[in-house]
Design a protein around this motif. Structure first.
Motif, PDB file in Angstrom:
ATOM      1  N   PHE A  70      -3.181   1.117  -7.492  1.00 44.95           N
ATOM      2  CA  PHE A  70      -2.451   0.366  -7.577  1.00 44.95           C
ATOM      3  C   PHE A  70      -2.629  -1.112  -7.468  1.00 44.95           C
ATOM      4  O   PHE A  70      -1.613  -1.939  -6.983  1.00 44.95           O
ATOM      5  CB  PHE A  70      -1.090   0.744  -6.138  1.00 44.95           C
ATOM      6  CG  PHE A  70      -0.865   2.045  -6.344  1.00 44.95           C
ATOM      7  CD1 PHE A  70       0.386   2.355  -7.230  1.00 44.95           C
ATOM      8  CD2 PHE A  70      -1.478   3.166  -5.825  1.00 44.95           C
ATOM      9  CE1 PHE A  70       0.644   3.776  -7.265  1.00 44.95           C
ATOM     10  CE2 PHE A  70      -1.083   4.648  -5.809  1.00 44.95           C
ATOM     11  CZ  PHE A  70       0.137   4.750  -6.659  1.00 44.95           C
ATOM     12  N   HIS A 101      -0.309   4.228   0.840  1.00 42.09           N
ATOM     13  CA  HIS A 101      -0.629   5.088   1.802  1.00 42.09           C
ATOM     14  C   HIS A 101      -1.128   6.702   0.893  1.00 42.09           C
ATOM     15  O   HIS A 101      -0.331   7.718   1.504  1.00 42.09           O
ATOM     16  CB  HIS A 101       0.137   5.301   3.002  1.00 42.09           C
ATOM     17  CG  HIS A 101       0.090   3.745   3.732  1.00 42.09           C
ATOM     18  ND1 HIS A 101      -1.103   3.695   4.646  1.00 42.09           N
ATOM     19  CD2 HIS A 101       0.814   2.903   3.498  1.00 42.09           C
ATOM     20  CE1 HIS A 101      -1.036   2.394   5.060  1.00 42.09           C
ATOM     21  NE2 HIS A 101       0.142   1.930   4.490  1.00 42.09           N
ATOM     22  N   CYS A 102      -1.895   6.556   0.109  1.00 48.65           N
ATOM     23  CA  CYS A 102      -2.137   8.051  -0.645  1.00 48.65           C
ATOM     24  C   CYS A 102      -2.515   8.944  -0.049  1.00 48.65           C
ATOM     25  O   CYS A 102      -3.192   8.915   1.105  1.00 48.65           O
ATOM     26  CB  CYS A 102      -3.038   7.507  -1.732  1.00 48.65           C
ATOM     27  SG  CYS A 102      -2.713   6.251  -2.781  1.00 48.65           S
ATOM     28  N   ILE A 106      -4.024  -2.707  -4.566  1.00 50.76           N
ATOM     29  CA  ILE A 106      -3.533  -3.174  -3.513  1.00 50.76           C
ATOM     30  C   ILE A 106      -4.666  -3.830  -2.494  1.00 50.76           C
ATOM     31  O   ILE A 106      -4.305  -5.053  -2.244  1.00 50.76           O
ATOM     32  CB  ILE A 106      -2.994  -1.827  -2.616  1.00 50.76           C
ATOM     33  CG1 ILE A 106      -1.587  -1.125  -3.477  1.00 50.76           C
ATOM     34  CG2 ILE A 106      -2.573  -2.233  -1.201  1.00 50.76           C
ATOM     35  CD1 ILE A 106      -0.647  -2.428  -3.563  1.00 50.76           C
ATOM     36  N   PRO A 107      -5.788  -3.318  -2.291  1.00 48.53           N
ATOM     37  CA  PRO A 107      -6.784  -4.025  -1.324  1.00 48.53           C
ATOM     38  C   PRO A 107      -6.961  -5.311  -2.010  1.00 48.53           C
ATOM     39  O   PRO A 107      -7.415  -5.411  -3.442  1.00 48.53           O
ATOM     40  CB  PRO A 107      -7.852  -3.109  -1.040  1.00 48.53           C
ATOM     41  CG  PRO A 107      -7.299  -1.692  -1.839  1.00 48.53           C
ATOM     42  CD  PRO A 107      -6.441  -2.014  -2.719  1.00 48.53           C
ATOM     43  N   CYS A 164      -8.471   1.219  -6.250  1.00 46.93           N
ATOM     44  CA  CYS A 164      -7.322   1.766  -5.943  1.00 46.93           C
ATOM     45  C   CYS A 164      -6.335   1.393  -7.036  1.00 46.93           C
ATOM     46  O   CYS A 164      -6.398   0.483  -7.996  1.00 46.93           O
ATOM     47  CB  CYS A 164      -6.535   0.359  -4.946  1.00 46.93           C
ATOM     48  SG  CYS A 164      -4.942   0.592  -4.856  1.00 46.93           S
ATOM     49  N   LYS A 179      -4.720  -5.748   3.579  1.00 45.44           N
ATOM     50  CA  LYS A 179      -3.713  -4.717   2.961  1.00 45.44           C
ATOM     51  C   LYS A 179      -2.639  -4.260   4.071  1.00 45.44           C
ATOM     52  O   LYS A 179      -3.175  -4.200   5.304  1.00 45.44           O
ATOM     53  CB  LYS A 179      -4.530  -3.625   2.248  1.00 45.44           C
ATOM     54  CG  LYS A 179      -4.951  -2.414   3.044  1.00 45.44           C
ATOM     55  CD  LYS A 179      -5.030  -1.202   2.230  1.00 45.44           C
ATOM     56  CE  LYS A 179      -5.223  -0.165   3.260  1.00 45.44           C
ATOM     57  NZ  LYS A 179      -3.731   0.453   3.728  1.00 45.44           N
ATOM     58  N   CYS A 232       0.904  -1.210   0.048  1.00 44.54           N
ATOM     59  CA  CYS A 232       0.046   0.058  -0.054  1.00 44.54           C
ATOM     60  C   CYS A 232       0.822   1.142  -0.106  1.00 44.54           C
ATOM     61  O   CYS A 232       1.871   1.386   0.634  1.00 44.54           O
ATOM     62  CB  CYS A 232      -0.786  -0.036   1.232  1.00 44.54           C
ATOM     63  SG  CYS A 232      -1.804   1.509   1.275  1.00 44.54           S
ATOM     64  N   VAL A 237      -3.495   4.637   6.148  1.00 46.08           N
ATOM     65  CA  VAL A 237      -4.815   4.211   5.765  1.00 46.08           C
ATOM     66  C   VAL A 237      -5.276   2.871   6.214  1.00 46.08           C
ATOM     67  O   VAL A 237      -4.477   1.904   6.165  1.00 46.08           O
ATOM     68  CB  VAL A 237      -4.802   4.322   4.034  1.00 46.08           C
ATOM     69  CG1 VAL A 237      -6.310   3.866   3.633  1.00 46.08           C
ATOM     70  CG2 VAL A 237      -4.786   5.506   3.511  1.00 46.08           C
ATOM     71  N   CYS A 256      -9.381   4.263  -2.197  1.00 40.08           N
ATOM     72  CA  CYS A 256     -10.144   3.298  -1.582  1.00 40.08           C
ATOM     73  C   CYS A 256     -10.963   3.758  -0.272  1.00 40.08           C
ATOM     74  O   CYS A 256     -11.904   3.400  -0.054  1.00 40.08           O
ATOM     75  CB  CYS A 256      -9.165   2.263  -0.915  1.00 40.08           C
ATOM     76  SG  CYS A 256      -7.754   3.272   0.355  1.00 40.08           S
TER      77      CYS A 256
HETATM   78  S1  SF4 Z   1      -5.131   0.895  -0.874  1.00 40.59           S
HETATM   79 FE1  SF4 Z   1      -4.693   1.848  -2.625  1.00 40.59          FE
HETATM   80  S2  SF4 Z   1      -5.859   3.668  -2.724  1.00 40.59           S
HETATM   81 FE2  SF4 Z   1      -5.775   3.008  -0.718  1.00 40.59          FE
HETATM   82  S3  SF4 Z   1      -4.135   4.073   0.034  1.00 40.59           S
HETATM   83 FE3  SF4 Z   1      -3.352   2.109  -0.563  1.00 40.59          FE
HETATM   84  S4  SF4 Z   1      -2.468   2.360  -2.313  1.00 40.59           S
HETATM   85 FE4  SF4 Z   1      -3.767   4.066  -1.874  1.00 40.59          FE
END
Ligand code: SF4
Ligand code: SF4
Ligand code: SF4
Length: 331
Positions: free
Chosen positions: A157, A114-115, A159-160, A155, A173, A112, A138, A120
């Motif tokens: 990327f 952590h945008c 990720i979840p 997302c 995640k 992740c 996040v 998400c």
């Molecule tokens: S799950 Fe994806 S959108 Fe959410 S903070 Fe992590 S990388 Fe960013």
């Protein structure tokens, strides 16, 4: 008989009527908070040992996942509901030179980001995904999650991930190992990394460190920290003391690009690489988040009651078309 076209005509007419005068202006993209914590991953320092993958599994109580028939070793091929961190490998031609785009190989960490303005969080209808206002982590709350998987789709990327075998439907995640902070431990991946390729700290400190590395002459000798950079922690948290683990090594032949500094409005996990980021699986993203645009559209439609009124108008139109006059009614 009324058709779908009739419904849309009614809805469109109502939408136009009630939406007139409302201008959809994208809200500002949120930025990384002042006290944000994160990681700096420097691919030129990574030796692909995957100690961080194993430590992440252990820290999060995740079971092994097998991709070989003997089922002897934990060999996940990608992130999953039970693998929150993975090291992938880029290969080209003869693969002779590390961190070379041509005839070389390179590593890249996937977890992740952590945008600053996470999609998400924006997509989750029940606030099971939230962004901590102080640390910016996040967070995921399985007790609120209804298993809709909107976060998975949102997302950029990938990720979840959904734990498909979970009876309660959980998402897995990275949460920057926040559950370990109260005991003075930080991210397990950074704690175990033998080369400092994964470094934990305050995002602003990590960004300054990344800029320092990019300003140095490739091949010159510099000092690389390991584990944690600085003492900044979440409120009420003190990191366990640790000895200075820094060491001297050659500066990599970096791309002049800190991935995560600008992408998507910024991310708390930053990356450096000698191979172009598109080649090592990091998506090319604009400097603003999609959450800013999608929330603006949602709020315009629902906040101004445009969408509900349009749907109601459409249904009314269809209902009127479907009502046949009684025999005795005047024409
Ligand atoms: S799950 Fe994806 S959108 Fe959410 S903070 Fe992590 S990388 Fe960013
Ligand atoms: S522990 Fe460090 S060196 Fe080993 S694979 Fe992970 S990031 Fe790379
Ligand atoms: S911070 Fe923790 S959960 Fe996130 S990748 Fe590192 S070890 Fe895994």
């Amino acid at each position: 008989m009324a058709t779908r076209r009739d419904f849309l005509k009614g809805a469109l007419a109502a939408g136009t009527l009630f939406g007139a005068g409302q201008t959809a202006q994208a809200r500002e993209t949120h930025h990384v908070p002042e006290g944000a914590l994160g990681l700096l991953y420097d691919a030129t320092l990574c030796v692909g040992c995957k100690a961080c993958v194993a430590a992440c599994k252990a820290a999060n109580g995740n079971p092994p996942e097998f991709s070989t028939v003997d089922h002897l070793w934990d060999t996940p091929l990608d992130t999953s509901g039970y693998t929150f961190n993975i090291i992938k490998m880029y290969r080209n031609g003869t693969m002779e030179t590390k961190d070379s785009e041509i005839n070389g190989y390179a590593f890249m960490k996937t977890s992740c980001m952590h945008c600053a303005d996470p999609s998400c969080v924006s997509a989750c209808p029940v606030s099971a995904m939230t962004k901590d206002p102080v640390t910016g982590i996040v967070k995921y709350d399985p007790n609120k999650c209804i298993g809709c998987r909107y976060c998975v789709a949102a997302c950029p990327f990938g990720i979840p991930k959904y734990q498909y075998d979970s009876p309660t439907g959980r998402i897995g995640k990275c949460e920057l190992c926040r559950h370990r902070h109260k005991d003075g431990h930080y991210s397990a991946c950074a704690e175990v990394c033998p080369t400092g390729a994964t470094l934990f700290g305050k995002t602003s400190d990590l960004l300054a460190e990344a800029k320092r590395r990019l300003s140095l002459k490739p091949g010159s000798i510099t000092t690389f920290p390991r584990g944690r950079l600085g003492e900044a922690a979440a409120p009420g948290v003190t990191w366990l003391p640790e000895p200075d683990q820094s060491y001297e090594g050659p500066v990599g032949h970096y791309q002049q690009h800190i991935y995560g500094e600008k992408e998507y409005g910024g991310t708390q996990v930053l990356k450096l690489s000698a191979v172009p980021f598109e080649k090592v699986g990091m998506p090319k993203l604009p400097p603003y988040s999609s959450a800013a645009t999608s929330e603006t559209i949602q709020h315009t439609l629902y906040g101004g009651l445009v969408m509900p009124i349009a749907v109601l108008a459409g249904l009314t139109f269809v209902a009127k078309r479907n009502v046949k006059p009684d025999e005795g009614d005047e024409q």
